[in-house]
Design a protein around this motif. Structure first.
Motif, PDB file in Angstrom:
ATOM      1  N   VAL A 129      39.018  25.624  32.835  1.00  0.00           N
ATOM      2  CA  VAL A 129      38.419  24.339  33.158  1.00  0.00           C
ATOM      3  C   VAL A 129      37.395  24.506  34.257  1.00  0.00           C
ATOM      4  N   GLY A 130      37.721  25.293  35.279  1.00  0.00           N
ATOM      5  CA  GLY A 130      36.819  25.484  36.403  1.00  0.00           C
ATOM      6  C   GLY A 130      35.822  26.591  36.154  1.00  0.00           C
ATOM      7  N   GLN A 131      34.797  26.623  36.989  1.00  0.00           N
ATOM      8  CA  GLN A 131      33.780  27.663  36.922  1.00  0.00           C
ATOM      9  C   GLN A 131      34.321  28.927  37.587  1.00  0.00           C
ATOM     10  N   PRO A 132      34.405  30.055  36.869  1.00  0.00           N
ATOM     11  CA  PRO A 132      34.905  31.288  37.493  1.00  0.00           C
ATOM     12  C   PRO A 132      33.992  31.741  38.629  1.00  0.00           C
ATOM     13  N   ILE A 170      38.161  34.270  40.072  1.00  0.00           N
ATOM     14  CA  ILE A 170      39.146  33.208  40.234  1.00  0.00           C
ATOM     15  C   ILE A 170      38.502  31.861  39.933  1.00  0.00           C
ATOM     16  N   HIS A 171      39.299  30.969  39.366  1.00  0.00           N
ATOM     17  CA  HIS A 171      38.885  29.579  39.181  1.00  0.00           C
ATOM     18  C   HIS A 171      40.122  28.720  39.371  1.00  0.00           C
ATOM     19  N   GLU A 172      39.982  27.434  39.253  1.00  0.00           N
ATOM     20  CA  GLU A 172      41.070  26.515  39.563  1.00  0.00           C
ATOM     21  C   GLU A 172      42.287  26.708  38.663  1.00  0.00           C
ATOM     22  N   GLN A 219      43.299  46.888  28.875  1.00  0.00           N
ATOM     23  CA  GLN A 219      43.347  48.111  29.681  1.00  0.00           C
ATOM     24  C   GLN A 219      43.918  47.808  31.066  1.00  0.00           C
ATOM     25  N   ALA A 220      43.104  47.859  32.111  1.00  0.00           N
ATOM     26  CA  ALA A 220      43.603  47.677  33.476  1.00  0.00           C
ATOM     27  C   ALA A 220      43.305  46.278  34.018  1.00  0.00           C
ATOM     28  N   GLU A 221      42.991  45.326  33.142  1.00  0.00           N
ATOM     29  CA  GLU A 221      42.685  43.961  33.569  1.00  0.00           C
ATOM     30  C   GLU A 221      43.612  42.974  32.885  1.00  0.00           C
ATOM     31  N   MET A 222      43.950  41.907  33.621  1.00  0.00           N
ATOM     32  CA  MET A 222      44.815  40.861  33.072  1.00  0.00           C
ATOM     33  C   MET A 222      44.246  39.490  33.432  1.00  0.00           C
ATOM     34  N   LEU A 223      44.183  38.636  32.438  1.00  0.00           N
ATOM     35  CA  LEU A 223      43.792  37.250  32.642  1.00  0.00           C
ATOM     36  C   LEU A 223      45.073  36.451  32.803  1.00  0.00           C
ATOM     37  N   VAL A 224      45.180  35.673  33.881  1.00  0.00           N
ATOM     38  CA  VAL A 224      46.393  34.912  34.159  1.00  0.00           C
ATOM     39  C   VAL A 224      46.072  33.434  34.316  1.00  0.00           C
ATOM     40  N   SER A 225      47.090  32.604  34.067  1.00  0.00           N
ATOM     41  CA  SER A 225      47.008  31.160  34.303  1.00  0.00           C
ATOM     42  C   SER A 225      47.913  30.809  35.457  1.00  0.00           C
ATOM     43  N   PHE A 226      47.505  29.836  36.266  1.00  0.00           N
ATOM     44  CA  PHE A 226      48.352  29.334  37.345  1.00  0.00           C
ATOM     45  C   PHE A 226      49.183  28.170  36.823  1.00  0.00           C
ATOM     46  N   THR A 227      50.358  27.964  37.429  1.00  0.00           N
ATOM     47  CA  THR A 227      51.225  26.863  36.987  1.00  0.00           C
ATOM     48  C   THR A 227      50.582  25.519  37.254  1.00  0.00           C
ATOM     49  N   SER A 228      49.902  25.396  38.362  1.00  0.00           N
ATOM     50  CA  SER A 228      49.197  24.154  38.673  1.00  0.00           C
ATOM     51  C   SER A 228      47.813  24.520  39.201  1.00  0.00           C
ATOM     52  N   PRO A 229      46.827  23.687  38.934  1.00  0.00           N
ATOM     53  CA  PRO A 229      45.461  24.008  39.360  1.00  0.00           C
ATOM     54  C   PRO A 229      45.347  24.106  40.879  1.00  0.00           C
ATOM     55  N   LEU A 230      44.516  25.015  41.339  1.00  0.00           N
ATOM     56  CA  LEU A 230      44.252  25.163  42.765  1.00  0.00           C
ATOM     57  C   LEU A 230      43.175  24.172  43.182  1.00  0.00           C
ATOM     58  N   ASP A 231      43.164  23.825  44.447  1.00  0.00           N
ATOM     59  CA  ASP A 231      42.122  22.943  44.975  1.00  0.00           C
ATOM     60  C   ASP A 231      40.789  23.686  44.973  1.00  0.00           C
ATOM     61  N   THR A 232      39.727  22.995  44.616  1.00  0.00           N
ATOM     62  CA  THR A 232      38.398  23.608  44.566  1.00  0.00           C
ATOM     63  C   THR A 232      37.971  24.174  45.919  1.00  0.00           C
ATOM     64  N   PRO A 233      38.178  23.463  47.052  1.00  0.00           N
ATOM     65  CA  PRO A 233      37.787  24.066  48.341  1.00  0.00           C
ATOM     66  C   PRO A 233      38.540  25.361  48.643  1.00  0.00           C
ATOM     67  N   VAL A 245      39.657  27.558  46.352  1.00  0.00           N
ATOM     68  CA  VAL A 245      39.076  28.585  45.481  1.00  0.00           C
ATOM     69  C   VAL A 245      37.743  29.045  46.051  1.00  0.00           C
ATOM     70  N   GLU A 246      36.937  28.115  46.535  1.00  0.00           N
ATOM     71  CA  GLU A 246      35.641  28.477  47.113  1.00  0.00           C
ATOM     72  C   GLU A 246      35.810  29.302  48.384  1.00  0.00           C
ATOM     73  N   ALA A 247      36.823  28.981  49.189  1.00  0.00           N
ATOM     74  CA  ALA A 247      37.083  29.762  50.407  1.00  0.00           C
ATOM     75  C   ALA A 247      37.512  31.178  50.041  1.00  0.00           C
ATOM     76  N   LEU A 248      38.340  31.330  49.009  1.00  0.00           N
ATOM     77  CA  LEU A 248      38.749  32.664  48.573  1.00  0.00           C
ATOM     78  C   LEU A 248      37.557  33.459  48.051  1.00  0.00           C
ATOM     79  N   ALA A 249      36.653  32.799  47.355  1.00  0.00           N
ATOM     80  CA  ALA A 249      35.479  33.481  46.811  1.00  0.00           C
ATOM     81  C   ALA A 249      34.534  33.953  47.922  1.00  0.00           C
ATOM     82  N   ARG A 250      34.603  33.313  49.091  1.00  0.00           N
ATOM     83  CA  ARG A 250      33.735  33.708  50.211  1.00  0.00           C
ATOM     84  C   ARG A 250      34.249  34.921  50.976  1.00  0.00           C
ATOM     85  N   ILE A 251      35.491  35.342  50.722  1.00  0.00           N
ATOM     86  CA  ILE A 251      36.029  36.509  51.431  1.00  0.00           C
ATOM     87  C   ILE A 251      35.223  37.728  51.012  1.00  0.00           C
ATOM     88  N   ASN A 252      34.616  38.405  51.997  1.00  0.00           N
ATOM     89  CA  ASN A 252      33.766  39.546  51.647  1.00  0.00           C
ATOM     90  C   ASN A 252      34.437  40.889  51.892  1.00  0.00           C
TER      91      ASN A 252
END
Length: 144
Positions: free
Chosen positions: A22-25, A54-56, A93-107, A109-116
Protein backbone atom coordinates in the motif's frame (compact mmCIF):
# COMPACT_ATOMS: atom_id res chain seq x y z
CA UNK A 1 -10.74 -31.06 -12.58
CA UNK A 2 -10.16 -28.59 -9.77
CA UNK A 3 -7.09 -26.42 -9.77
CA UNK A 4 -5.11 -27.57 -6.72
CA UNK A 5 -2.88 -24.62 -5.84
CA UNK A 6 -0.61 -24.75 -2.83
CA UNK A 7 -2.06 -22.39 -0.24
CA UNK A 8 0.08 -19.91 1.64
CA UNK A 9 0.84 -20.47 5.29
CA UNK A 10 -2.04 -19.82 7.64
CA UNK A 11 -0.75 -16.42 8.85
CA UNK A 12 -0.63 -14.90 5.37
CA UNK A 13 -4.34 -14.13 5.28
CA UNK A 14 -4.11 -12.12 8.49
CA UNK A 15 -1.06 -10.10 7.52
CA UNK A 16 -2.28 -8.99 4.14
CA UNK A 17 0.31 -11.16 2.40
CA UNK A 18 -1.97 -11.60 -0.61
CA UNK A 19 -2.30 -7.86 -1.15
CA UNK A 20 0.19 -5.63 -2.90
CA UNK A 21 2.11 -2.99 -0.98
CA UNK A 22 0.00 0.00 0.00
CA UNK A 23 2.79 2.40 0.91
CA UNK A 24 5.62 3.70 -1.24
CA UNK A 25 8.75 1.57 -0.62
CA UNK A 26 11.67 3.57 0.74
CA UNK A 27 15.27 2.45 0.41
CA UNK A 28 17.10 2.06 3.69
CA UNK A 29 20.12 0.32 5.15
CA UNK A 30 19.38 -0.88 8.69
CA UNK A 31 20.94 -3.79 10.54
CA UNK A 32 18.38 -5.49 12.79
CA UNK A 33 17.77 -8.82 14.49
CA UNK A 34 15.16 -11.35 13.45
CA UNK A 35 13.90 -13.27 16.49
CA UNK A 36 11.89 -16.49 16.34
CA UNK A 37 10.88 -19.13 18.89
CA UNK A 38 12.97 -22.29 19.01
CA UNK A 39 11.07 -25.50 18.39
CA UNK A 40 10.26 -27.37 21.60
CA UNK A 41 12.07 -24.89 23.84
CA UNK A 42 10.69 -21.80 25.56
CA UNK A 43 13.35 -19.48 24.21
CA UNK A 44 14.16 -17.46 21.13
CA UNK A 45 16.85 -17.70 18.49
CA UNK A 46 18.19 -14.69 16.64
CA UNK A 47 19.57 -13.94 13.22
CA UNK A 48 21.12 -10.72 11.95
CA UNK A 49 19.29 -9.24 8.96
CA UNK A 50 19.60 -6.09 6.89
CA UNK A 51 16.48 -4.11 6.00
CA UNK A 52 17.05 -2.72 2.49
CA UNK A 53 13.56 -1.43 1.71
CA UNK A 54 10.64 -0.57 3.97
CA UNK A 55 7.09 0.71 3.63
CA UNK A 56 4.09 0.92 5.93
CA UNK A 57 2.88 -2.63 5.19
CA UNK A 58 6.15 -4.57 5.00
CA UNK A 59 9.84 -4.69 4.17
CA UNK A 60 12.52 -6.37 2.09
CA UNK A 61 15.22 -7.98 4.24
CA UNK A 62 18.51 -9.68 3.38
CA UNK A 63 20.63 -12.27 5.14
CA UNK A 64 22.89 -15.12 4.13
CA UNK A 65 20.88 -17.38 6.49
CA UNK A 66 17.40 -16.21 5.42
CA UNK A 67 16.25 -19.78 4.71
CA UNK A 68 16.34 -20.56 8.45
CA UNK A 69 13.66 -18.00 9.32
CA UNK A 70 10.21 -19.50 9.94
CA UNK A 71 6.96 -18.18 8.44
CA UNK A 72 6.35 -16.01 11.52
CA UNK A 73 9.06 -14.02 13.34
CA UNK A 74 9.89 -10.63 14.89
CA UNK A 75 12.23 -7.91 13.69
CA UNK A 76 13.91 -6.21 16.63
CA UNK A 77 15.07 -2.62 16.14
CA UNK A 78 17.50 -1.06 18.57
CA UNK A 79 18.35 -2.76 21.83
CA UNK A 80 14.92 -4.30 22.31
CA UNK A 81 13.03 -1.01 22.02
CA UNK A 82 10.79 -1.89 19.08
CA UNK A 83 9.55 -5.27 17.85
CA UNK A 84 7.80 -5.67 14.50
CA UNK A 85 5.78 -8.87 14.03
CA UNK A 86 6.31 -10.26 10.53
CA UNK A 87 5.06 -12.98 8.20
CA UNK A 88 7.06 -14.34 5.29
CA UNK A 89 5.63 -13.48 1.87
CA UNK A 90 8.29 -14.46 -0.63
CA UNK A 91 11.90 -15.65 -0.55
CA UNK A 92 14.39 -15.32 -3.41
CA UNK A 93 17.95 -16.51 -2.65
CA UNK A 94 19.18 -14.27 0.21
CA UNK A 95 16.21 -11.85 0.21
CA UNK A 96 12.81 -12.10 1.87
CA UNK A 97 9.72 -9.96 1.42
CA UNK A 98 7.76 -9.71 4.68
CA UNK A 99 4.43 -8.26 5.81
CA UNK A 100 3.87 -6.53 9.14
CA UNK A 101 0.90 -7.49 11.32
CA UNK A 102 -0.23 -3.88 11.47
CA UNK A 103 0.81 -0.93 9.31
CA UNK A 104 3.59 1.30 10.60
CA UNK A 105 3.13 5.04 10.96
CA UNK A 106 4.39 6.97 7.93
CA UNK A 107 6.59 9.34 10.01
CA UNK A 108 8.25 6.32 11.64
CA UNK A 109 8.95 4.70 8.25
CA UNK A 110 10.38 7.98 6.95
CA UNK A 111 12.61 8.32 10.03
CA UNK A 112 13.93 4.78 9.49
CA UNK A 113 14.62 5.55 5.83
CA UNK A 114 16.72 8.57 6.89
CA UNK A 115 19.15 6.43 8.92
CA UNK A 116 22.41 6.63 6.98
CA UNK A 117 24.67 4.47 9.19
CA UNK A 118 23.49 0.81 9.20
CA UNK A 119 24.62 0.08 12.77
CA UNK A 120 23.01 3.21 14.18
CA UNK A 121 20.95 2.53 17.29
CA UNK A 122 17.60 4.09 17.99
CA UNK A 123 19.10 5.92 20.97
CA UNK A 124 21.53 7.71 18.68
CA UNK A 125 18.56 8.66 16.49
CA UNK A 126 16.74 10.26 19.41
CA UNK A 127 15.04 13.44 18.32
CA UNK A 128 14.30 12.22 14.79
CA UNK A 129 11.30 10.03 15.57
CA UNK A 130 7.64 10.83 16.26
CA UNK A 131 6.68 11.39 19.93
CA UNK A 132 5.24 7.86 20.37
CA UNK A 133 8.53 6.25 19.31
CA UNK A 134 10.60 8.67 21.39
CA UNK A 135 8.62 7.67 24.48
CA UNK A 136 9.32 3.96 23.85
CA UNK A 137 13.04 4.67 23.54
CA UNK A 138 12.99 6.69 26.79
CA UNK A 139 11.13 3.88 28.58
CA UNK A 140 13.79 1.36 27.60
CA UNK A 141 16.51 3.71 28.93
CA UNK A 142 14.77 3.91 32.30
CA UNK A 143 14.56 0.11 32.57
CA UNK A 144 18.33 -0.23 32.26
Amino acid sequence: MLNQQKSRHYLAQFYGANNGPVGQPRKCNIVARALYPKAGVKSFAGLQVRIVSIHEEGALIQSSMIAFLPDHFYICLGEGEIFLTCAKKDVVQAEMLVSFTSPLDTPFVEALARINFPLSTLRRMSGHFPAAIESRILQSRRKQ
